[in-house]
Design a protein around this motif. Structure first.
Motif: not given
Length: 415
Positions: A188-213
């Motif tokens: 993470t530096k300046g306007d750059r983040y280290g990581v990005a993911f989708s935590a949106i309140n739809t099934f898309e957010g769930t889909w992205q969370f499943l590997p962690f869960m």
């Protein structure tokens, strides 16, 4: 992969109409394709096909492939492609009016809902089997012990990283949660983040969370566990320490990809359907690994995406037998390999993976992830959407209102 319409849908990218090599000799139930019944099929001259591949390049790829299968068995294909968010409503309407198509494509988590309604014919009625397919894919197409669909290709999500940014920062590719947190913070530096993911309140957010869960032992039967809470805490911590943007709660996977391709995220959780966009960016040097696991030596467990092909209960045995031949053709070895290459997906028959990666080395990370991936409907069947809603509800509560992850999960589970 999910989109904001609250289903898992592949976001299509117009990268030019890529033609898929069509191998007609494999389409008639030959040695590398499931065999289908033939009784009465000679009297059938046309078949109606319904799918949601309405955007390019998938529209052209699927049209050519389905037409070639029709040619092989001697029928004309009358194909209709509708927008993804319209398909299930159309199928339910057709089922009630007894106007179902002869061949129906379904997003794999939708199959059990439609099978439960009685609208689909079991494929073993036509001699079709799923021997040698990835188990999670088989689970997704099975309802109450019977196989109702065959899926030629699949997809999943993994960690995509900018090789140049990591090399410049002296950061190794993370494989564990601790490494992911450390790498994300350093990147993470300046306007750059280290990581990005989708935590949106739809099934898309769930889909992205499943590997962690899932990789931490969490289960959708009961999300109010410490295992799932620990996974959610990881996401909360990444945002809290500034390693991930607060905007992840509103980002779709397409938005995440936009951040990555613009150099505003060094790493992202995403899928291979983003490759055409990434490859259009001059000088973007990226690679793929499975989503990091809680501790070294653990297995990364991601969700399986993709679509399955079915034979609806139309009441016409001859047409159903011919439709089964089309499903068999679409799932031949040759068509699995060709469709996977053309659509940035992975063949579902495990014996093809070595050949596929040799021909498409860029897909190795996703091919590795698919081998340990799971069906979303494997535990709950038609009740999966209820659990998916609870998961993204808890995510939003923990990430936007400051609710403790375990408390947020308990409230969502009880809701």
């Amino acid at each position: 992969m999910p989109t904001p319409r609250k289903r898992v849908r592949v976001r299509q990218v117009l990268a030019g109409a890529c033609a898929v090599p069509l191998v007609l000799s494999a389409c008639g139930g030959g040695s590398d394709a499931p065999s289908g019944g033939s009784s009465g099929a000679a009297a059938v001259t046309s078949l109606r096909v319904l799918d949601y591949y309405a955007n390019e390049p998938d529209n052209t790829v699927v049209q050519q492939t389905v037409e070639a299968c029709g040619t092989q068995i001697g029928v004309k294909i009358e194909r209709e492609a509708v927008p993804g968010d319209k398909l299930i409503a159309k199928v339910l309407q057709q089922s009630s009016s007894k106007t179902l198509p002869d061949v129906l494509m379904l997003d794999n988590p939708d199959l059990q809902q439609i099978a439960a309604s009685g609208a689909l014919a079991p494929l073993d009625d036509f001699g079709l089997k799923a021997d040698g397919y990835q188990q999670g894919v088989v689970d997704a197409s099975t309802y109450e012990g019977k196989l109702y669909g065959l899926q030629p290709v699949t997809n999943t999500i993994a960690l995509i990283y900018n090789k140049d940014i990591l090399a410049e920062a002296g950061v190794s590719v993370p494989t564990t949660w601790d490494e992911l947190e450390a790498a994300s913070k350093k990147l993470t530096k300046g306007d750059r983040y280290g990581v990005a993911f989708s935590a949106i309140n739809t099934f898309e957010g769930t889909w992205q969370f499943l590997p962690f869960m899932w990789s931490n032992g969490g289960e959708e039967k009961d999300i109010a566990t410490q295992q799932t809470a620990d996974a959610l805490q990881l996401w909360v911590d990444l945002v809290k320490d500034g390693s991930a943007s607060k905007s992840v709660v509103t980002w779709s996977q397409a938005d995440v990809n936009d951040q990555f391709k613009a150099g505003k995220a060094a790493m992202m959780v995403n899928g291979p359907w983003q490759f055409p966009v990434l490859d259009s960016v001059a000088g973007l040097n990226y690679d793929v690994v499975p989503v990091p696991v809680p501790k070294a030596g653990m297995t990364s467990v991601a969700p399986l995406g993709g679509e399955t092909w079915t034979v609806p209960q139309t009441g016409d045995k001859a047409r159903q037998a011919a439709a089964a031949k089309v499903v068999a053709c679409l799932n031949s070895d040759a068509n699995q390999l060709a469709l996977a290459k053309a659509r940035q997906t992975v063949p579902t028959r495990t014996s093809l993976l070595g050949e596929f990666v040799a021909q498409n080395p860029k897909m190795k990370g996703f091919t590795d992830a698919v081998q340990t991936a799971r069906s979303r409907t494997g535990q709950l069947g038609p009740d999966w959407p209820k659990a998916a809603t609870k998961i993204y509800t808890a995510m939003q509560s923990a990430m936007t209102s400051g609710e403790a992850p375990l408390s947020a999960l308990q409230q969502a589970q009880a809701g």
